[in-house]
Design an enzyme around this catalytic site. Structure first.
Site, PDB file in Angstrom:
ATOM      1  N   GLU A  40      -4.691  22.609   8.548  1.00 50.62           N
ATOM      2  CA  GLU A  40      -5.511  21.415   8.341  1.00 50.62           C
ATOM      3  C   GLU A  40      -5.619  20.649   9.654  1.00 50.62           C
ATOM      4  O   GLU A  40      -4.632  20.491  10.370  1.00 50.62           O
ATOM      5  CB  GLU A  40      -4.882  20.504   7.276  1.00 50.62           C
ATOM      6  CG  GLU A  40      -5.728  19.240   7.043  1.00 50.62           C
ATOM      7  CD  GLU A  40      -5.023  18.203   6.179  1.00 50.62           C
ATOM      8  OE1 GLU A  40      -5.022  18.360   4.951  1.00 50.62           O
ATOM      9  OE2 GLU A  40      -4.486  17.228   6.760  1.00 50.62           O
TER      10      GLU A  40
ATOM     11  N   THR B 167     -10.219  17.250   7.262  1.00 51.97           N
ATOM     12  CA  THR B 167     -10.132  16.082   6.372  1.00 51.97           C
ATOM     13  C   THR B 167     -11.392  15.216   6.493  1.00 51.97           C
ATOM     14  O   THR B 167     -12.185  15.361   7.432  1.00 51.97           O
ATOM     15  CB  THR B 167      -8.893  15.207   6.684  1.00 51.97           C
ATOM     16  OG1 THR B 167      -9.058  14.650   7.975  1.00 51.97           O
ATOM     17  CG2 THR B 167      -7.611  16.013   6.625  1.00 51.97           C
ATOM     18  N   TYR B 168     -11.514  14.290   5.540  1.00 53.78           N
ATOM     19  CA  TYR B 168     -12.723  13.451   5.432  1.00 53.78           C
ATOM     20  C   TYR B 168     -12.256  12.088   4.941  1.00 53.78           C
ATOM     21  O   TYR B 168     -11.624  11.998   3.887  1.00 53.78           O
ATOM     22  CB  TYR B 168     -13.634  14.124   4.410  1.00 53.78           C
ATOM     23  CG  TYR B 168     -15.049  13.620   4.281  1.00 53.78           C
ATOM     24  CD1 TYR B 168     -15.340  12.280   4.060  1.00 53.78           C
ATOM     25  CD2 TYR B 168     -16.115  14.516   4.330  1.00 53.78           C
ATOM     26  CE1 TYR B 168     -16.651  11.851   3.919  1.00 53.78           C
ATOM     27  CE2 TYR B 168     -17.428  14.097   4.176  1.00 53.78           C
ATOM     28  CZ  TYR B 168     -17.685  12.762   3.965  1.00 53.78           C
ATOM     29  OH  TYR B 168     -18.973  12.354   3.814  1.00 53.78           O
TER      30      TYR B 168
ATOM     31  N   ALA C 167     -12.031   8.778   3.047  1.00 57.17           N
ATOM     32  CA  ALA C 167     -12.613   8.341   1.776  1.00 57.17           C
ATOM     33  C   ALA C 167     -13.557   7.167   1.998  1.00 57.17           C
ATOM     34  O   ALA C 167     -13.387   6.386   2.932  1.00 57.17           O
ATOM     35  CB  ALA C 167     -11.497   7.943   0.817  1.00 57.17           C
TER      36      ALA C 167
ATOM     37  N   HIS D 117     -13.213  18.914   3.489  1.00 63.06           N
ATOM     38  CA  HIS D 117     -12.680  18.035   2.435  1.00 63.06           C
ATOM     39  C   HIS D 117     -13.804  17.092   2.013  1.00 63.06           C
ATOM     40  O   HIS D 117     -14.660  16.724   2.829  1.00 63.06           O
ATOM     41  CB  HIS D 117     -11.519  17.183   2.961  1.00 63.06           C
ATOM     42  CG  HIS D 117     -10.301  17.975   3.334  1.00 63.06           C
ATOM     43  ND1 HIS D 117      -9.026  17.454   3.288  1.00 63.06           N
ATOM     44  CD2 HIS D 117     -10.147  19.246   3.769  1.00 63.06           C
ATOM     45  CE1 HIS D 117      -8.157  18.370   3.677  1.00 63.06           C
ATOM     46  NE2 HIS D 117      -8.812  19.457   3.985  1.00 63.06           N
TER      47      HIS D 117
ATOM     48  N   TYR E 163       0.298  18.122  -6.743  1.00 63.41           N
ATOM     49  CA  TYR E 163       1.413  17.263  -6.294  1.00 63.41           C
ATOM     50  C   TYR E 163       2.753  17.743  -6.870  1.00 63.41           C
ATOM     51  O   TYR E 163       3.100  17.383  -7.995  1.00 63.41           O
ATOM     52  CB  TYR E 163       1.119  15.808  -6.703  1.00 63.41           C
ATOM     53  CG  TYR E 163      -0.185  15.332  -6.111  1.00 63.41           C
ATOM     54  CD1 TYR E 163      -0.203  14.682  -4.885  1.00 63.41           C
ATOM     55  CD2 TYR E 163      -1.411  15.609  -6.742  1.00 63.41           C
ATOM     56  CE1 TYR E 163      -1.411  14.302  -4.307  1.00 63.41           C
ATOM     57  CE2 TYR E 163      -2.621  15.236  -6.162  1.00 63.41           C
ATOM     58  CZ  TYR E 163      -2.606  14.584  -4.943  1.00 63.41           C
ATOM     59  OH  TYR E 163      -3.795  14.219  -4.358  1.00 63.41           O
TER      60      TYR E 163
ATOM     61  N   LYS F  55      -8.648  19.867 -13.922  1.00 69.56           N
ATOM     62  CA  LYS F  55      -9.402  20.120 -12.685  1.00 69.56           C
ATOM     63  C   LYS F  55      -9.758  21.616 -12.581  1.00 69.56           C
ATOM     64  O   LYS F  55     -10.847  21.971 -12.174  1.00 69.56           O
ATOM     65  CB  LYS F  55      -8.584  19.702 -11.454  1.00 69.56           C
ATOM     66  CG  LYS F  55      -8.475  18.209 -11.281  1.00 69.56           C
ATOM     67  CD  LYS F  55      -8.194  17.794  -9.830  1.00 69.56           C
ATOM     68  CE  LYS F  55      -6.752  17.719  -9.465  1.00 69.56           C
ATOM     69  NZ  LYS F  55      -6.489  16.958  -8.228  1.00 69.56           N
TER      70      LYS F  55
ATOM     71  N   GLN G 115       0.324  18.799  -1.997  1.00 70.62           N
ATOM     72  CA  GLN G 115       0.797  17.716  -1.135  1.00 70.62           C
ATOM     73  C   GLN G 115       2.031  18.228  -0.385  1.00 70.62           C
ATOM     74  O   GLN G 115       2.718  19.148  -0.854  1.00 70.62           O
ATOM     75  CB  GLN G 115       1.192  16.554  -2.063  1.00 70.62           C
ATOM     76  CG  GLN G 115       1.736  15.340  -1.382  1.00 70.62           C
ATOM     77  CD  GLN G 115       0.690  14.686  -0.533  1.00 70.62           C
ATOM     78  OE1 GLN G 115       0.503  15.102   0.605  1.00 70.62           O
ATOM     79  NE2 GLN G 115       0.019  13.685  -1.069  1.00 70.62           N
TER      80      GLN G 115
END
Ligand code: FAD
Length: 293
Positions: A16, A47-48, A50, A77, A143, A163, A174
């Site tokens: 990542e 990543t992005y 929010a 993301h 998670y 999901k 996570q």
């Protein structure tokens, strides 16, 4: 290539990265990507931030470059909090036109009134939306130590299964610092009927402030063994970096021996650390699976 297809043959090893801040020198991330591409990871995710800010354009640009310039599979993301359906369409069209086939569909962390103005309440809403409108491989977050807003582990697992039922093809966890949390979570997820691949998220810890921030944000437990390392080397940057690398290698070797589907390394854009970890576990990752999954 869709990331969910990677797990058939091998233990997946992915990375990542995050986009540079708006006023940062962009050449730095491209130097980092070039060095990370040398590892030949199975994919790199980007990543992005929010809230649908400008950072999103960078996410898509970088994910597109990872794929088209460096020849590595990429994942963009996409946190949905605060987005309208029209905005989500615009972003997803951009992702599709850039040749990106994989999206990590997230809710994002709540800040101010972002939730009130958007069309999506949970990641599952975005997952369903993508599934209904796009031929994109969907990844979702999970998670091992339970999402901090969840009232119980059972509730969290129930929504995780939801999901997957909405269309998530693969999960990334996570970070965690005690593998027992992951093993326990993995077993319960399988019992709950969640059958998609689950990658273990590993964050090599290199400074005390970083881990304290993460623990606060993600509710991750610090094992005693880890606290001892932190206390011993907190004033020696190089020693702490090397101890953090050693700790991550130890975690990964144990996870691979236990047959984990994949390792997702949170690189924090540090290619030195990613290289050292990869070199130590490369032969473990490349070893053929005992049985086809
Ligand atoms: P959700 O799946 O919506 O879950 C949030 C909470 O709601 C959980 O407690 C869950 O149990 C519950 N829940 C889920 N679905 C429902 C439902 N339908 N009804 C009722 N309750 C429900 N954040 C960013 O902003 N940008 C990133 O790039 C980013 N990348 C990440 C990558 C990974 C691998 C991980 C693990 C997290 C990442 N995050 C990122 C952080 C993430 O946005 C936060 O953890 C956020 O608080 C939850 O996101 P989620 O997609 O898991 O949300």
């Amino acid at each position: 290539m869709k990331t969910a297809d990677l797990f058939e043959q091998k233990t997946v090893f992915s990375l990542e990265v995050f986009p540079p801040k708006p006023d940062a020198d962009e050449s730095v991330i491209y130097d980092t990507l070039e060095q990370l591409a040398d590892i030949s990871p199975d994919f790199i995710s980007v990543t992005y931030g929010a809230g649908g800010g400008k950072n999103g354009c960078k996410t898509i640009q970088i994910a597109s470059d990872i794929q088209n310039r460096y020849g590595v599979e990429s994942v963009a993301h996409l946190p949905c909090i605060g987005l309208t359906k029209a905005q989500a369409h615009e972003i997803l069209e951009n992702i599709r036109e850039s040749g990106i086939e994989n999206v990590l569909a997230l809710r994002g962390d709540r800040t101010g009134d972002t939730e009130a103005v958007g069309d999506f309440r949970h990641a599952s809403d975005l997952i369903r939306f993508i599934k209904e409108n796009y031929d994109i491989n969907i990844i979702a977050a999970c998670y091992p130590e339970v999402h901090p807003e969840s009232t119980s582990a059972v509730d969290d697992l129930k929504w995780l299964r939801h999901k997957v039922e909405c269309g998530a093809d693969h999960l990334i966890s996570q970070l965690f610092l005690d593998n027992r949390y992951f093993y326990d979570f993995y077993e319960k997820a399988r019992i709950a009927g969640i059958e998609v691949p689950i990658e273990a998220g590993i964050m090599p810890v290199t400074n005390k402030r970083q881990i304290e921030r993460m623990v606060k944000l993600c509710g991750v437990e610090l094992p005693k063994k880890f606290v001892r390392v932190l206390e011993k080397y907190e004033h020696n940057e190089t020693a702490l970096r090397d101890a953090g690398i050693a700790y991550a290698i130890d975690q990964i070797a144990d996870l691979i021996a236990e047959g984990v589907d994949g390792i997702h390394l949170y690189t924090m854009n540090n290619s030195y650390i990613a290289h050292h970890i990869f070199e130590a576990v490369e032969s473990l990752i490349s070893a053929p699976l005992l049985t086809a999954k």
